[in-house]
Every structure is written in structure tokens, then in C-alpha cells.
Write an enzyme that holds these catalytic residues in place. Structure first.
Site, mmCIF file in Angstrom:
data_model
loop_
_atom_site.group_PDB
_atom_site.id
_atom_site.type_symbol
_atom_site.label_atom_id
_atom_site.label_comp_id
_atom_site.label_asym_id
_atom_site.label_seq_id
_atom_site.Cartn_x
_atom_site.Cartn_y
_atom_site.Cartn_z
ATOM 1 N N ASP A 71 91.260 7.850 -19.680
ATOM 2 C CA ASP A 71 92.683 7.218 -19.065
ATOM 3 C C ASP A 71 93.133 8.352 -18.120
ATOM 4 O O ASP A 71 93.643 9.222 -18.228
ATOM 5 C CB ASP A 71 92.982 7.986 -19.942
ATOM 6 C CG ASP A 71 94.386 7.695 -20.728
ATOM 7 O OD1 ASP A 71 95.311 7.453 -19.457
ATOM 8 O OD2 ASP A 71 94.995 8.272 -22.085
ATOM 9 N N HIS A 72 92.989 7.497 -16.514
ATOM 10 C CA HIS A 72 93.794 7.824 -15.835
ATOM 11 C C HIS A 72 95.350 7.265 -14.786
ATOM 12 O O HIS A 72 95.657 5.926 -15.096
ATOM 13 C CB HIS A 72 92.898 7.533 -14.664
ATOM 14 C CG HIS A 72 91.854 8.799 -14.444
ATOM 15 N ND1 HIS A 72 91.470 9.683 -13.364
ATOM 16 C CD2 HIS A 72 90.998 9.438 -15.137
ATOM 17 C CE1 HIS A 72 90.566 10.740 -13.255
ATOM 18 N NE2 HIS A 72 90.216 10.626 -15.197
ATOM 19 N N GLY A 79 92.834 17.545 -19.681
ATOM 20 C CA GLY A 79 93.696 17.526 -18.509
ATOM 21 C C GLY A 79 92.968 17.331 -17.319
ATOM 22 O O GLY A 79 92.324 18.979 -16.909
ATOM 23 N N GLU A 80 93.681 16.746 -16.233
ATOM 24 C CA GLU A 80 93.700 16.807 -14.827
ATOM 25 C C GLU A 80 94.532 16.978 -13.880
ATOM 26 O O GLU A 80 95.626 15.839 -14.106
ATOM 27 C CB GLU A 80 92.308 16.384 -13.896
ATOM 28 C CG GLU A 80 91.439 16.193 -14.935
ATOM 29 C CD GLU A 80 90.786 15.106 -15.813
ATOM 30 O OE1 GLU A 80 92.024 13.791 -15.733
ATOM 31 O OE2 GLU A 80 89.923 14.737 -15.997
ATOM 32 N N ASN A 114 96.292 13.359 -12.784
ATOM 33 C CA ASN A 114 97.106 13.019 -13.476
ATOM 34 C C ASN A 114 97.550 13.340 -13.866
ATOM 35 O O ASN A 114 99.605 12.168 -14.349
ATOM 36 C CB ASN A 114 96.265 12.379 -14.520
ATOM 37 C CG ASN A 114 94.387 11.862 -14.207
ATOM 38 O OD1 ASN A 114 94.741 10.509 -13.468
ATOM 39 N ND2 ASN A 114 93.428 12.069 -14.099
ATOM 40 N N GLY A 167 83.520 25.046 -21.268
ATOM 41 C CA GLY A 167 83.009 26.441 -21.305
ATOM 42 C C GLY A 167 83.578 27.346 -22.803
ATOM 43 O O GLY A 167 83.770 26.536 -23.603
ATOM 44 N N THR A 216 80.402 16.474 -19.905
ATOM 45 C CA THR A 216 79.796 15.357 -18.826
ATOM 46 C C THR A 216 78.652 16.754 -18.137
ATOM 47 O O THR A 216 78.638 15.759 -17.035
ATOM 48 C CB THR A 216 80.838 15.711 -18.106
ATOM 49 O OG1 THR A 216 81.655 16.751 -17.485
ATOM 50 C CG2 THR A 216 82.002 14.863 -18.561
#
Length: 323
Positions: free
Chosen positions: A37-38, A106-107, A110, A174, A191
Site C-alpha cells: 500500500d504505497h 508506516g514509512e 509514503n 523489534g 519481513t
């Protein structure tokens, strides 16, 4: 039994192609599918970023068996969690119960587009926890009004609710995200094939819940072509989440990966057409305890050939090796 999934990677194909690919994947025998979802691709050469939720709606109608899942949606900056709940409930109805809502913090790549700044990781985890609470409250039905630290909800209600709400997955990288996922999620998403992530998830309440992993692969009958494609489109992958979540633009990823070589990529991503190399890349996820593993075939134009090869060669080899 380990299930093998297919990834609709929105960064490398257009919307119509993505739907065609998942239809092929269903016919080929993949056990489930996931969708990124980008708003931006990682690198300019990937060249795409259609709206994932429109793709999911079309995929729900074009397929009949294969499960669908966001991998993953950030419900905190670009989207308000009340809107994410509405989208997820709708896709669950369209797919007749085949949808799972994968969420993450999120990142910047995006989320920066709405101009709200990029919070620190601690704040992002706070926002994610609050968002999950809002989504679950709306899935329960009735009107929801909340005044939160990060989100307000004013008399919201989902008027079209499935009988069974979508299970919620949370992405982990983490200890803090594992603690959050263990308390709040129905399944965990990762991942990296790290057993420690799953052990931490279990300690915080995740024991017995599904665990879904993902890894990139690059099939091509010519290995050199596969390595070249993987280097061109996926050399960002090895930077790790602490880097990948912070960079704001594809040009940032170009700069950050300028010294990554094709040999570096080939050492981390199986390339070519040797099914044993792919099996050995998947095996660490199975050994770590993942029961679902989604493959990302690198290169949008290579999807039909990969799916055909997977149906005839790779999926039988994986099921023989991993159960």
C-alpha cells in the site's frame, strides 16, 4: 503446513496488471496473496504506485478463492483510522470473508505526502496502538466517539459490516512493535526470518496466532538477467527498516544504495531458475516459525512467466521441502 503466498507489489505494476497477476496466482495454486500500500515506489525504475484499495476491490471481484491482505497499511498519517476501518470492512464484504487487514507504523516515503511531518518511532507506535483501538471499536458496530492523544472520532459508524470483521495483523521489526502486536493483533507480519521476533510476539500474547513472512525473489531463465533486474529494482531491500522507514523519496533511496553491487543483491535474493535456491531462501522463515510466507517476484513485466514457473516447478518444490 507452510502456506506460500503471492505479492501484488503496487510499486512495480499498474492496477489492471496487478489484478491480472493475482487472478493468475489463484489459478496457479498460491495459497494466499498480499498487497503493498504505497504512494511512491522505492526507486524510480519501479515506476508505479496505484491506490491499493481500488486494486483490492477489483481483485476481490476477479478472484473467488485466494485470500487477500494488506502488507501493510499505515492507519495513522495518510489515512485516518476511521477511514481504514470503512475500507477494510468493505473489502471483507466484497471478498466474502477472504480479507485480512495488515497494519504497520508506516514509512516516510509514503506518509510525507499529506504534509503532517514524520513522527519519531515512539510516537508512531503510540499512533498505531490508538488507531487499532479505533478500528476494532468500529468493527464492533454502533457509533464511536473518541478524543484521543493523536486521533479524534466524532460519532462514526460503519453502515456495511461483515458478519466476521477482518483479522488484524501488525508488522514487527523489534521488541516494541512485537509487544504492541502481541497485545493487539490477530496475526503478526514480518519481513525478516528472525525467530526472536516471533518469540517476543508470543511473550506478549501472540502465542498460537498466525505469523506471516515475506521475501523477494527474482525468477528468470537467465540468471544474469535476474541479478541485473533485482539490483536495479530491489537493492534498497537490505538497508533495514530503521533506514527504510525514514527516507522520504525514491531519490533518497537511490542515493542511499548507490554503492550496493549486483553481487550484494544476488547474495541476499535468490535469482535465476534453480528451485532449490528459492527453497533454501524460504527455509529460514519456516525454520523460524512462520506458517505463511509470501513471495515477491521482482519486476512487473516478469510476473506471468514467474507465476507459470511457480505453478509447474517452484510451488511443488516448496511444498515437498517444507510441508
Amino acid at each position: 503446513m507452510v502456506q506460500i503466498g503471492y505479492t501484488m507489489m503496487t510499486e512495480q505494476a499498474g492496477p489492471r496488471e496487478l489484478v491480472d497477476h493475482v487472478v493468475r496466482a489463484e489459478e496457479a495454486g498460491f495459497d494466499f496473496s498480499v498487497t503493498s500500500d504505497h504512494y511512491f515506489p522505492w526507486l524510480r525504475v519501479q515506476g508505479h504506485a496505484p491506490y491499493a484499495w481500488s486494486v483490492l476491490g477489483a481483485a476481490a471481484q476477479a478472484t473467488s478463492r485466494i485470500p487477500l491482505m494488506t502488507y501493510v497499511t499505515c492507519p495513522t498519517v495518510r489515512y485516518h483510522p476511521a477511514v481504514v476501518a470503512q475500507k477494510a470492512a468493505t473489502v471483507q464484504l466484497l471478498s466474502e470473508g477472504r480479507f485480512r487487514l495488515g497494519l504497520g507504523s508506516g514509512e516516510n516515503l509514503n506518509e510525507h505526502v499529506v504534509g503532517g511531518g514524520w513522527p519519531s518511532v515512539d510516537v508512531r507506535h503510540e499512533m498505531l496502538e490508538e488507531a487499532v483501538g479505533i478500528i476494532r471499536a468500529l468493527f464492533d458496530g454502533g457509533h464511536v466517539t473518541r478524543r484521543g492523544k493523536h486521533f479524534d472520532v466524532e460519532s462514526a459508524r460503519l453502515w456495511d459490516l461483515p458478519d466476521e470483521p477482518p483479522p488484524i495483523g501488525v508488522a514487527v521489526s523489534g521488541e516494541r512493535s512485537c509487544a504492541l502486536a502481541g497485545r493487539l493483533a490477530d496475526l503478526v507480519v514480518a519481513t525478516e526470518p528472525e525467530r526472536g521476533l516471533l518469540e517476543s510476539f508470543d511473550r506478549h500474547g501472540g502465542e498460537g496466532k498466525p505469523r506471516v513472512g515475506q521475501l523477494p525473489v527474482c525468477y528468470d531463465p537467465d540468471r544474469d538477467t535476474a541479478v541485473k533486474r533485482a539490483h536495479a529494482q530491489f537493492r534498497w531491500f537490505g538497508s533495514g527498516w530503521k533506514v527504510n522507514s525514514e527516507l522520504p523519496h525514491p531519490d533518497s533511496f537511490e542515493a542511499a544504495t548507490q554503492f550496493v553491487t549486483p553481487d550484494d543483491v544476488a547474495a541476499a535474493i535468490p535469482c535465476g531458475d534453480d528451485p532449490e535456491a528459492f527453497v533454501e531462501a524460504v527455509r529460514p522463515f519456516a525454520d523460524a516459525g512462520f506458517d505463511e510466507i509470501a513471495l515477491v517476484q521482482i519486476g512487473g513485466e516478469s510476473q506471468p512467466e514467474f507465476i507459470d514457473w511457480a505453478s509447474k516447478t517452484l510451488l511443488p518444490a516448496l511444498h515437498d521441502a517444507l510441508g
